[in-house]
Design an enzyme around this catalytic site. Sequence first.
Site, PDB file in Angstrom:
ATOM      1  CG  ASP A 261       8.503  19.738 -25.903  1.00  0.00           C
ATOM      2  OD1 ASP A 261       9.402  19.258 -25.189  1.00  0.00           O
ATOM      3  OD2 ASP A 261       8.035  19.160 -26.911  1.00  0.00           O
ATOM      4  CD  GLU A 298      13.331  19.974 -25.407  1.00  0.00           C
ATOM      5  OE1 GLU A 298      13.951  18.938 -25.094  1.00  0.00           O
ATOM      6  OE2 GLU A 298      12.124  19.971 -25.717  1.00  0.00           O
TER       7      GLU A 298
END
Length: 590
Positions: A261, A298
Amino acid sequence: MSAQHFGPEPTADGTRFRLWAPAAKRVDLLLDKPHTQSRDAHSLTRDAAGWYIAEIAGARAGTRYKFRIDDDVDVPDPASAFQPDDVSGPSDVIDHSAFKWRATEWRGRPWHEAVILEAHVGSFTPEGTYRAMIDKLDHLVATGITALELMPLADFAGKRNWGYDGVLWYAPDSAYGRPEDLKTLIDEAHLRGLMVMLDVVYNHFGPEGNYLGRYAPSFFSDAHTPWGSAIDYRVPEVRAFAIGSVVNWLRDYRFDGLRFDAVNTIVEAGEISILHDFSKAAGKLATETGRHINLVLENGDNIASLLDAAEDPPHGKFRGQWNDDYHHAWHVLLTGESQGYYGDYRTPKQDLARALSSGYIYQGEVSEFWGGKARGEPSGALSPTCFINFLQNHDQIGNRPLGDRLESIAKPAAIEAALAVTLIAPTTPMLFMGEEWGATTPFPFFCDFKGDLANAVRAGRRKEFAWAYAKYGDDIPDPLAEETVQSAVLDWAALGHDPARARLALVRDLLAVRRREITPRLIGARFGGDRVTGHLLTAHWRMGDGRTLWLEANLSDREISGAAEPKGTAIWGAALSSDLPGWAVRWHIG
């Protein structure tokens, strides 16, 4: 210090407990006495590096324990394998070797076969558990999904959370079941040929239940992130702690891959990137086990040099990246919205063509939303499979004030055209749970904090979405209310009726075309060119077998007449002709 030094370690006649607490003067191990409210205390021995260690005979799987710091505060193990009573309760010793796996021959799937569905365990089914998800795995397989990606599971405070507030990086949250329940879900998925991936967060700890600052303040640096002090990966023990968590998910739970993330918010200075070490650790495990392990990012910075879909096993690189650019261009085109980061995509047709022909849209261009700075690196030389393209995900739905899905704000015909492009293109497609049947259940932001922290979350949301509160008032869901998460639970009964039934049939047909015509040609595929003429978008790719894949898409309601007749064999869409109805998409191979 090796990553294996974190968390309890089984011994011949008990368990060895360890805690890295360099700022503590004394640490005691507190062992729960079964069927009583009392605990046995054991003094731990400190070494020169700040590790407190004790080996306790008879302490086996199921033993619950905490650490007492300086006779002042009782804390869970930061490398706890399970927290049956939430983040501040006692840790539970888990013997990972005791689980009997059934899919013993499973070695995963190569990356080019990935068709991903992202899901939140707590709202995927009415029960909201790992085991309840098992009943839906056959649906995923029948749809054409090959990879189930779970939103973060690392233990968080309370019973409801998206997962990005995790504080115990080795422990799957007890709200969804026990560790063996999670392993059973993964095992059942593997028996059906499904990969299972996990979203992991190493850029911050959640705001409640993290006690590291009390006894190991060197975990954190003076730098700041949007969520507080940055984690200091220059410290060897901190680095090993994070790497150990990566290995824990991949080895002990047999996840087939991880999605990291918001890695652009990891603060590092002058060190080998922690991402590089994550990839090398995963690659070492892949080599030892003969498994395919797929790591993706990400990364809002669009760093192309981090990606290599063909590096197998991983050795510092990542298979791919969630391509927010692609989503944003489609969203502006389908909805006309231009607020926030959508303002960077004022020419959505041209932007979409760029994403389809070379990956990122921002490849070094200046982004107004990102502070007028250059963003990204050239990406056209990468494999198309490096780009995980999607029309919806948890962020893009849940960070809207009402948590409303695309179905509520765009025309069905336009959405179906976007799906026809996304699911057949030689990039890596991803759907959000329920999107395969056009679900309309919202996915609003939710959490389960208490007291001042709960009030701070409410105040923060009101500040961030002041315009929306002025417009919608009490219609905006309270992120702390239980009914908010209940509103997000998928309505599986809708599958028995149109329009859900018809949309699912469309998605299954599209993925069948992908499986038959695209996947076998993906290894060695390369980006080609693009062109936008009015509302007509054309693009092509050189596939791994030397043939050319062509796309024609009418990105409007109006019929296009007189388009050049395509060559080759049609694999999807209208018959080969010079006319394209509104929102028509056709694919052919020549």
